[in-house]
Design a protein around this motif. Structure first.
Motif, PDB file in Angstrom:
ATOM      1  N   ALA A  41       3.445  67.321  77.089  1.00  0.00           N
ATOM      2  CA  ALA A  41       3.991  68.518  77.728  1.00  0.00           C
ATOM      3  C   ALA A  41       5.411  68.280  78.224  1.00  0.00           C
ATOM      4  O   ALA A  41       6.288  69.143  78.065  1.00  0.00           O
ATOM      5  N   ILE A  42       5.664  67.131  78.804  1.00  0.00           N
ATOM      6  CA  ILE A  42       7.014  66.804  79.277  1.00  0.00           C
ATOM      7  C   ILE A  42       7.984  66.761  78.101  1.00  0.00           C
ATOM      8  O   ILE A  42       9.103  67.283  78.174  1.00  0.00           O
ATOM      9  N   PHE A  43       7.561  66.149  77.001  1.00  0.00           N
ATOM     10  CA  PHE A  43       8.404  66.038  75.814  1.00  0.00           C
ATOM     11  C   PHE A  43       8.730  67.413  75.231  1.00  0.00           C
ATOM     12  O   PHE A  43       9.883  67.737  74.955  1.00  0.00           O
ATOM     13  N   VAL A  44       7.709  68.249  75.069  1.00  0.00           N
ATOM     14  CA  VAL A  44       7.916  69.583  74.495  1.00  0.00           C
ATOM     15  C   VAL A  44       8.750  70.450  75.432  1.00  0.00           C
ATOM     16  O   VAL A  44       9.624  71.198  74.999  1.00  0.00           O
ATOM     17  N   PHE A  45       8.500  70.350  76.731  1.00  0.00           N
ATOM     18  CA  PHE A  45       9.266  71.132  77.699  1.00  0.00           C
ATOM     19  C   PHE A  45      10.740  70.725  77.684  1.00  0.00           C
ATOM     20  O   PHE A  45      11.629  71.575  77.755  1.00  0.00           O
ATOM     21  N   SER A  46      11.005  69.417  77.556  1.00  0.00           N
ATOM     22  CA  SER A  46      12.401  68.968  77.522  1.00  0.00           C
ATOM     23  C   SER A  46      13.095  69.408  76.236  1.00  0.00           C
ATOM     24  O   SER A  46      14.287  69.744  76.255  1.00  0.00           O
ATOM     25  N   ILE A  47      12.373  69.444  75.132  1.00  0.00           N
ATOM     26  CA  ILE A  47      12.957  69.979  73.894  1.00  0.00           C
ATOM     27  C   ILE A  47      13.280  71.452  74.075  1.00  0.00           C
ATOM     28  O   ILE A  47      14.350  71.925  73.663  1.00  0.00           O
ATOM     29  N   GLY A  48      12.372  72.203  74.702  1.00  0.00           N
ATOM     30  CA  GLY A  48      12.630  73.609  74.983  1.00  0.00           C
ATOM     31  C   GLY A  48      13.846  73.801  75.867  1.00  0.00           C
ATOM     32  O   GLY A  48      14.645  74.722  75.656  1.00  0.00           O
ATOM     33  N   THR A  49      14.015  72.930  76.849  1.00  0.00           N
ATOM     34  CA  THR A  49      15.185  73.011  77.730  1.00  0.00           C
ATOM     35  C   THR A  49      16.463  72.732  76.958  1.00  0.00           C
ATOM     36  O   THR A  49      17.469  73.434  77.140  1.00  0.00           O
ATOM     37  N   MET A  50      16.436  71.725  76.093  1.00  0.00           N
ATOM     38  CA  MET A  50      17.632  71.420  75.305  1.00  0.00           C
ATOM     39  C   MET A  50      17.983  72.576  74.372  1.00  0.00           C
ATOM     40  O   MET A  50      19.154  72.922  74.207  1.00  0.00           O
ATOM     41  N   LEU A  51      16.980  73.164  73.737  1.00  0.00           N
ATOM     42  CA  LEU A  51      17.240  74.295  72.851  1.00  0.00           C
ATOM     43  C   LEU A  51      17.763  75.505  73.621  1.00  0.00           C
ATOM     44  O   LEU A  51      18.655  76.214  73.159  1.00  0.00           O
ATOM     45  N   ARG A  52      17.220  75.744  74.802  1.00  0.00           N
ATOM     46  CA  ARG A  52      17.633  76.877  75.598  1.00  0.00           C
ATOM     47  C   ARG A  52      19.061  76.720  76.102  1.00  0.00           C
ATOM     48  O   ARG A  52      19.801  77.687  76.216  1.00  0.00           O
TER      49      ARG A  52
END
Length: 56
Positions: A41-52
């Motif tokens: 979850a931390i990994f996917v959330f951080s990818i989402g933050t980078m994309l956003r």
């Protein structure tokens, strides 16, 4: 487009992780699953933050 995908990833993580916790409390599964789910979850959330936050 990247912004939308990032938001969707973050919403998925924020929706699925509590459901996994409830599932664990109600039905139980091996103890190792929770730390793996949290790290994922931390990994996917951080990818989402980078994309956003990325520039178009």
């Amino acid at each position: 487009m990247k912004h939308t995908i990032g938001v969707i990833l973050q919403l998925l993580v924020l929706a699925i992780l509590p459901m996994v916790i409830v599932w664990q409390l109600n039905f139980g599964f091996q103890l190792i699953v929770m730390p793996i789910a949290l790290l994922t979850a931390i990994f996917v959330f951080s990818i989402g933050t980078m994309l956003r936050d990325s520039k178009p």
